[in-house]
Design an enzyme around this catalytic site. Structure first.
Site, mmCIF file in Angstrom:
data_model
loop_
_atom_site.group_PDB
_atom_site.id
_atom_site.type_symbol
_atom_site.label_atom_id
_atom_site.label_comp_id
_atom_site.label_asym_id
_atom_site.label_seq_id
_atom_site.Cartn_x
_atom_site.Cartn_y
_atom_site.Cartn_z
ATOM 1 C CD GLU A 47 12.815 -3.453 2.376
ATOM 2 O OE1 GLU A 47 13.851 -2.904 2.832
ATOM 3 O OE2 GLU A 47 12.616 -3.623 1.168
ATOM 4 C CG HIS A 73 7.569 -1.098 2.358
ATOM 5 N ND1 HIS A 73 7.739 -0.275 1.276
ATOM 6 C CD2 HIS A 73 8.070 -2.310 1.992
ATOM 7 C CE1 HIS A 73 8.321 -0.948 0.300
ATOM 8 N NE2 HIS A 73 8.527 -2.192 0.707
ATOM 9 C CG HIS A 124 6.027 -4.038 -3.194
ATOM 10 N ND1 HIS A 124 6.697 -5.229 -3.386
ATOM 11 C CD2 HIS A 124 6.826 -3.302 -2.368
ATOM 12 C CE1 HIS A 124 7.835 -5.203 -2.722
ATOM 13 N NE2 HIS A 124 7.927 -4.062 -2.079
ATOM 14 C CE1 TYR A 184 -8.967 17.446 -0.144
ATOM 15 C CE2 TYR A 184 -9.904 17.646 -2.348
ATOM 16 C CZ TYR A 184 -9.982 17.179 -1.049
ATOM 17 O OH TYR A 184 -11.061 16.438 -0.643
ATOM 18 C CG HIS A 218 11.220 -1.047 -3.108
ATOM 19 N ND1 HIS A 218 12.339 -1.166 -2.309
ATOM 20 C CD2 HIS A 218 10.284 -1.824 -2.520
ATOM 21 C CE1 HIS A 218 12.087 -1.989 -1.305
ATOM 22 N NE2 HIS A 218 10.839 -2.397 -1.411
ATOM 23 C CE1 TYR A 229 -10.014 15.710 5.899
ATOM 24 C CE2 TYR A 229 -8.816 13.816 6.765
ATOM 25 C CZ TYR A 229 -9.793 14.340 5.952
ATOM 26 O OH TYR A 229 -10.548 13.510 5.170
#
Length: 215
Positions: free
Chosen positions: A77, A96, A98, A117, A159, A212
């Site tokens: 990827e 990334h 799964h 939120y 995916h 934040y």
């Protein structure tokens, strides 16, 4: 000093991979992580178990050209990692994986709506779904980059999920939050109709997230 810093970043990537699996965010070697280092990125190699990785196994990829330097092939990827970091100079890391509940939603090809939120943490009133394309393909990269233009996370059809971070710690944190939100949403939906926050309520949350976290 540069070498020491790069070695430290390589080890941080390995530690983050191990943490993903320990926390159940990922399984096996299906996830991948990259961090920007100047005009290059450091990224996990293809198919090597995380507990076997050493800093020298992490791969360098030139962001502009895609030129690879390392002992192994980069993650399959690598392309969307590279393209995301080029498209989003404000972000320094891509994670990334799964995660089970994110992946379940991706199989339904449904975005994660304004059910909480904390959705605002990802830059909008929902977490979108990037269209399906074969893993590792240029088409997949195009789909992911398109939906992440103004977001910090997305689902990927059939995916998994991908997030961005101002640093590796924030990227890993966002992925954990995304999985919890997906799990909570699916649990609530199994019981009844989920009440969504209004556009105004989400706009207030998104604005609040700009300030934040620690300074």
């Amino acid at each position: 000093m540069v070498y020491e810093k790069t070695t430290e970043t390589r080890q941080a990537i390995i530690d983050a991979c191990l943490r993903m699996n320990a926390e159940g965010i990922n399984q096996g070697t299906s996830g991948n992580i990259s961090v920007r280092v100047g005009e290059e990125m450091l990224i996990t190699p293809s198919g090597i178990p995380y507990d076997q990785l050493t800093p020298k196994d992490i791969i360098r990829v030139r962001l502009e050209s895609g030129q690879v330097r390392g002992l192994h092939k980069p993650s399959s990827e690598w392309r969307f990692h590279c393209d995301l970091l080029q498209a989003r100079p404000d972000m320094q890391a891509v994670v990334h994986a799964h995660p089970v509940h994110c992946t379940a939603l991706s199989m339904l090809r449904q975005p994660l709506p304004a059910c909480h939120y904390m959705i605002g943490l990802f830059g909008g009133s929902d977490v979108p779904v990037a269209g399906y394309a074969r893993y590792g393909s240029a088409a997949l990269s195009e789909a992911v980059v398109a939906v992440m233009e103004d977001r910090h996370g997305c689902l990927m059809a059939n995916h998994g999920a991908t997030v961005l971070g101002e640093d590796l710690g924030k990227a890993l944190w966002r992925l954990g939050e995304l999985e919890i939100l997906a799990q909570s949403y699916l649990a609530a939906r199994a019981v009844g109709e989920v009440v969504l926050l209004s556009d105004q309520e989400m706009a207030e949350a998104i604005e609040a997230f700009k300030d934040y976290g620690p300074k």
